[in-house]
Motif scaffolding. Structure first.
Motif, PDB file in Angstrom:
ATOM      1  N   GLY A  31       0.780  -1.234   0.000  1.00 12.54           N
ATOM      2  CA  GLY A  31       0.000   0.000   0.000  1.00 12.54           C
ATOM      3  C   GLY A  31       0.805   1.275   0.000  1.00 12.54           C
ATOM      4  N   LEU A  32       2.113   1.209  -0.266  1.00 11.72           N
ATOM      5  CA  LEU A  32       2.935   2.417  -0.266  1.00 11.72           C
ATOM      6  C   LEU A  32       2.819   3.150  -1.601  1.00 11.72           C
ATOM      7  N   SER A  33       3.057   4.439  -1.572  1.00  9.49           N
ATOM      8  CA  SER A  33       3.150   5.212  -2.806  1.00  9.49           C
ATOM      9  C   SER A  33       4.468   4.849  -3.487  1.00  9.49           C
ATOM     10  N   PRO A  34       4.606   5.132  -4.785  1.00  7.55           N
ATOM     11  CA  PRO A  34       5.878   4.831  -5.461  1.00  7.55           C
ATOM     12  C   PRO A  34       7.073   5.471  -4.763  1.00  7.55           C
ATOM     13  N   GLU A  35       6.889   6.687  -4.291  1.00 10.68           N
ATOM     14  CA  GLU A  35       7.995   7.377  -3.612  1.00 10.68           C
ATOM     15  C   GLU A  35       8.346   6.670  -2.307  1.00 10.68           C
ATOM     16  N   GLU A  36       7.330   6.203  -1.588  1.00 11.36           N
ATOM     17  CA  GLU A  36       7.583   5.505  -0.327  1.00 11.36           C
ATOM     18  C   GLU A  36       8.185   4.117  -0.567  1.00 11.36           C
ATOM     19  N   ALA A  37       7.739   3.451  -1.645  1.00  8.60           N
ATOM     20  CA  ALA A  37       8.233   2.107  -1.937  1.00  8.60           C
ATOM     21  C   ALA A  37       9.659   2.118  -2.463  1.00  8.60           C
ATOM     22  N   LYS A  38      10.089   3.245  -2.989  1.00 10.64           N
ATOM     23  CA  LYS A  38      11.382   3.312  -3.669  1.00 10.64           C
ATOM     24  C   LYS A  38      12.535   2.848  -2.780  1.00 10.64           C
ATOM     25  N   LYS A  39      12.540   3.226  -1.510  1.00 13.02           N
ATOM     26  CA  LYS A  39      13.668   2.890  -0.636  1.00 13.02           C
ATOM     27  C   LYS A  39      13.763   1.384  -0.405  1.00 13.02           C
ATOM     28  N   PHE A  40      12.625   0.684  -0.444  1.00 12.48           N
ATOM     29  CA  PHE A  40      12.648  -0.774  -0.287  1.00 12.48           C
ATOM     30  C   PHE A  40      13.043  -1.454  -1.599  1.00 12.48           C
ATOM     31  N   VAL A  41      12.575  -0.891  -2.720  1.00 11.15           N
ATOM     32  CA  VAL A  41      12.909  -1.445  -4.039  1.00 11.15           C
ATOM     33  C   VAL A  41      14.409  -1.344  -4.291  1.00 11.15           C
ATOM     34  N   GLU A  42      15.003  -0.214  -3.889  1.00  8.68           N
ATOM     35  CA  GLU A  42      16.431  -0.004  -4.137  1.00  8.68           C
ATOM     36  C   GLU A  42      17.299  -1.081  -3.492  1.00  8.68           C
ATOM     37  N   ASP A  43      16.831  -1.646  -2.402  1.00  5.82           N
ATOM     38  CA  ASP A  43      17.644  -2.565  -1.605  1.00  5.82           C
ATOM     39  C   ASP A  43      17.255  -4.026  -1.801  1.00  5.82           C
ATOM     40  N   ALA A  44      16.325  -4.294  -2.737  1.00  7.95           N
ATOM     41  CA  ALA A  44      15.748  -5.641  -2.853  1.00  7.95           C
ATOM     42  C   ALA A  44      16.414  -6.459  -3.958  1.00  7.95           C
ATOM     43  N   ASP A  45      16.661  -7.734  -3.660  1.00  6.61           N
ATOM     44  CA  ASP A  45      17.097  -8.684  -4.685  1.00  6.61           C
ATOM     45  C   ASP A  45      15.890  -9.249  -5.428  1.00  6.61           C
ATOM     46  N   GLY A  46      14.785  -9.391  -4.711  1.00  8.80           N
ATOM     47  CA  GLY A  46      13.551  -9.874  -5.306  1.00  8.80           C
ATOM     48  C   GLY A  46      12.387  -9.004  -4.885  1.00  8.80           C
ATOM     49  N   ILE A  47      11.444  -8.786  -5.797  1.00  8.28           N
ATOM     50  CA  ILE A  47      10.290  -7.925  -5.526  1.00  8.28           C
ATOM     51  C   ILE A  47       9.038  -8.689  -5.931  1.00  8.28           C
ATOM     52  N   ILE A  48       8.036  -8.698  -5.054  1.00 10.98           N
ATOM     53  CA  ILE A  48       6.763  -9.347  -5.361  1.00 10.98           C
ATOM     54  C   ILE A  48       5.661  -8.302  -5.419  1.00 10.98           C
ATOM     55  N   VAL A  49       4.876  -8.330  -6.502  1.00  8.02           N
ATOM     56  CA  VAL A  49       3.759  -7.394  -6.674  1.00  8.02           C
ATOM     57  C   VAL A  49       2.522  -8.173  -7.078  1.00  8.02           C
ATOM     58  N   SER A  51      -1.284  -6.344  -8.619  1.00  4.64           N
ATOM     59  CA  SER A  51      -1.595  -5.427  -9.717  1.00  4.64           C
ATOM     60  C   SER A  51      -1.463  -3.968  -9.318  1.00  4.64           C
ATOM     61  N   ALA A  52      -1.430  -3.673  -8.027  1.00  2.58           N
ATOM     62  CA  ALA A  52      -1.434  -2.283  -7.574  1.00  2.58           C
ATOM     63  C   ALA A  52      -0.109  -1.582  -7.850  1.00  2.58           C
ATOM     64  N   THR A  53       0.992  -2.203  -7.497  1.00  2.85           N
ATOM     65  CA  THR A  53       2.295  -1.571  -7.680  1.00  2.85           C
ATOM     66  C   THR A  53       2.735  -1.677  -9.133  1.00  2.85           C
ATOM     67  N   LYS A  54       3.129  -0.559  -9.714  1.00  2.00           N
ATOM     68  CA  LYS A  54       3.556  -0.514 -11.103  1.00  2.00           C
ATOM     69  C   LYS A  54       5.079  -0.506 -11.158  1.00  2.00           C
ATOM     70  N   MET A  55       5.647  -1.621 -11.574  1.00  2.07           N
ATOM     71  CA  MET A  55       7.098  -1.688 -11.693  1.00  2.07           C
ATOM     72  C   MET A  55       7.506  -1.145 -13.058  1.00  2.07           C
ATOM     73  N   LYS A  56       7.428   0.162 -13.140  1.00  3.11           N
ATOM     74  CA  LYS A  56       7.734   0.881 -14.369  1.00  3.11           C
ATOM     75  C   LYS A  56       8.430   2.183 -13.998  1.00  3.11           C
ATOM     76  N   GLY A  57       9.015   2.830 -15.001  1.00  2.00           N
ATOM     77  CA  GLY A  57       9.561   4.163 -14.809  1.00  2.00           C
ATOM     78  C   GLY A  57      10.501   4.264 -13.632  1.00  2.00           C
ATOM     79  N   MET A  58      10.259   5.264 -12.794  1.00  2.00           N
ATOM     80  CA  MET A  58      11.137   5.567 -11.668  1.00  2.00           C
ATOM     81  C   MET A  58      11.319   4.385 -10.736  1.00  2.00           C
ATOM     82  N   LEU A  59      10.226   3.663 -10.461  1.00  2.00           N
ATOM     83  CA  LEU A  59      10.311   2.573  -9.496  1.00  2.00           C
ATOM     84  C   LEU A  59      11.181   1.430 -10.026  1.00  2.00           C
ATOM     85  N   LEU A  60      11.000   1.078 -11.293  1.00  2.69           N
ATOM     86  CA  LEU A  60      11.830   0.020 -11.872  1.00  2.69           C
ATOM     87  C   LEU A  60      13.276   0.486 -12.019  1.00  2.69           C
TER      88      LEU A  60
END
Length: 527
Positions: A31-49, A51-60
């Motif tokens: 339920g995080l916003s892309p900006e809030e999720a970014k810090k966890f995405v940056e440090d992750a080896d694996g990401i599970i989504v 349909s809500a989270t869009k792994m595109k653009g800035m987040l990807l």
């Protein structure tokens, strides 16, 4: 230790499955916003989504460490596959985890249509007791036609057989043997529509299947039949369906999916003989648990063991091998596209042979690439190096590979033979100058021709004047011929022509070519 970030809501069983692996450090922050999720995405080896989270653009782009992205479900529209592939990130999904749930929904709709359940419910709620108005139909003994025989279609068919129904099926890419192994007969689409009391759709939307159930095909259906679509919107011409139900030709229909979702103020809603659900195919507790647990184990398998399960993209090839592999991988894909264009009917086997110097390379990427070319236009799921053989097997196609140091007529040759219910087709190609795909043979005809752009192939009587007529027709249509190769065989009365043309031929031009008396068959393909 691998870090896994779960960005969307996942069944508790899925989170538990992840945490059973001591090699994984799991962060569950849905339920995080892309900006809030970014810090966890940056440090992750694996990401599970989901349909809500869009792994595109800035987040990807911020997924600098990511090795794998897992989608708990089948659709991957919320993931930029091109960017993920370019980055070497494997994308996984769970294509079959919700199959049972979707099949059961189709059965539920069939029962509901047969017993008028929505209208009966509304009547009772209104204080009425109109038993005589809701005379139903037994399913036992009726015929149901299954259009599309993938996992969901097969599960649906099994349940209908258990109800004592006669089940027939149509899928041009599945063999008769596969249908028989499920205790049902394969028929063509017209025969299925003519003979079925119920028709249930379980196929993807492709260029070939969009509006598959159109005005003409609805007209072929039995008067009083029912149709059910829990597959994809776009398979049925909704305006034609409305007309067929309102004029009494069909007794009713059930739709879980729509051309546009949500459908807004659809004209379909004015008809009380059509019942609706809001794309609930995967919406059960069991399915949500299944996709969560499956993606958890698949992510763990990839990170810990390097085992790839249900990938939807292509991992990077080692840079040191690209120069050797890529030309033959591309040749394989183009030969597959050509086989798909030439073949008619269901295919039982494909044999891929490597001769000469290419024999020294790993044949798996070349075979997979050929299957990508052959299957991609037939299936809605992405076909890639990882899943191509698995998908071919699911279609009932046996794939074999042969390697030989014999060089034939060229230094390296890739030969592919396809066996269908109608014929055996063999195509052969090579790579010239280390990078150019070249067609060298079709069946018994030697035809050395570049494999690029738009290609027109004709089988015609071996007599003077045919090529001149072809050139005249194409010239009048404004289509240029850049290259042409004619192949003949001493024991055959037909010759073959392979023409590289400047653009795709429209239906009128292709029809004029097919009308030439000497031409037995003509096809075009873009490779």
């Amino acid at each position: 230790m691998f870090k896994v970030f779960v960005a969307d809501k996942l069944a508790p069983e899925g989170i538990d499955a992840l945490r059973q692996y001591p090699e994984l450090e799991v962060t569950f922050e849905p339920g995080l916003s892309p900006e809030e999720a970014k810090k966890f995405v940056e440090d992750a080896d694996g990401i599970i989504v989901r349909s809500a989270t869009k792994m595109k653009g800035m987040l990807l782009e911020s997924a600098k460490r990511a090795k794998v992205i897992g989608r708990a479900g089948i659709g991957v529209d919320n993931i930029d596959l091109d960017v993920a592939t370019e980055r070497g990130i494997v994308v996984l999904n769970t294509p079959d985890a919700n199959a049972t749930t979707t099949a059961e929904l189709a059965v539920a709709h069939m029962f509901s249509l047969s017993r008028n359940l929505p209208k009966a419910d509304s009547s009772v709620r209104a204080g009425l007791w109109e038993r005589n108005n809701f005379l139903g139909i037994e399913l036992t003994g009726k015929t149901v036609g299954v259009v599309g025989f993938g996992t969901i279609g097969r599960l649906f068919a099994e349940k209908c057989i258990g109800l004592g129904m006669t089940v027939i099926g149509f899928d041009p890419f599945v063999t008769e043997e596969t249908f028989r192994s499920h205790n049902m007969n394969k028929v063509d689409l017209d025969e299925l529509l003519i003979n079925s009391d119920y028709v249930s759709l379980h196929c993807p939307v492709t260029d070939d299947t969009r509006n598959l159930i159109n005005e003409k095909n609805l007209g072929l259906m039995k008067k009083g039949a029912h149709i059910i679509n829990c597959a994809r919107g776009g398979l049925i011409d909704e305006n034609a369906l409305l007309e067929a139900v309102e004029d009494g030709h069909l007794a009713g229909a059930a739709l879980d999916v729509f051309e546009n979702e949500p459908p807004g103020d659809s004209p379909l809603f004015r008809c009380d003989k059509i019942q609706f659900t809001p794309h609930l195919g995967a919406s059960t507790h069991e399915a949500q648990t299944a996709v969560g647990v499956e993606i958890a184990h698949n992510i763990a398998s990839y990170l810990i063991k390097g085992q790839v399960i249900n990938a939807v993209n292509i991992p990077s090839i080692d840079q040191g091998k690209e120069e050797q592999f890529l030309p033959f991988i591309e040749l394989g894909r183009k030969l597959g596209v050509l086989l798909n264009a030439m073949s008619v009917g269901s295919v039982s086997s494909i044999e891929v042979s490597s001769y000469g110097e290419v024999n020294k390379l790993d044949s798996h990427p070349i075979t997979s690439s050929l299957l990508i070319g052959y299957l991609s236009s037939q299936l809605s799921v992405p076909v890639n190096q990882i899943n191509a053989k698995q998908l071919a097997k699911r279609q009932g196609i046996k794939v074999t590979e042969i390697k030989s140091s014999d060089s034939k007529d060229y230094v390296s040759v890739i030969e592919a033979s396809l066996i269908s219910e109608n014929e055996t087709i063999t195509v052969e190609g090579s790579v010239f100058d280390g990078r150019h795909s070249r067609l060298t043979r079709i069946n018994n005809y030697i035809v050395e021709s570049p494999l690029e752009g738009h290609i027109l192939i004709t089988w015609h009587a071996d007599q003077p004047g045919v090529i001149g007529i072809l050139g005249d027709i194409l010239g009048r249509m404004g289509v240029n011929i850049s290259r042409m190769q004619v192949g003949v065989h001493e024991n055959m009365q037909l010759a073959i022509a392979v023409l590289a043309v400047s653009s795709e031929l429209d239906e009128e031009a292709l029809s004029k070519i097919e009308e030439i008396t000497a031409v037995e068959r003509a096809l075009q393909v873009k490779v």
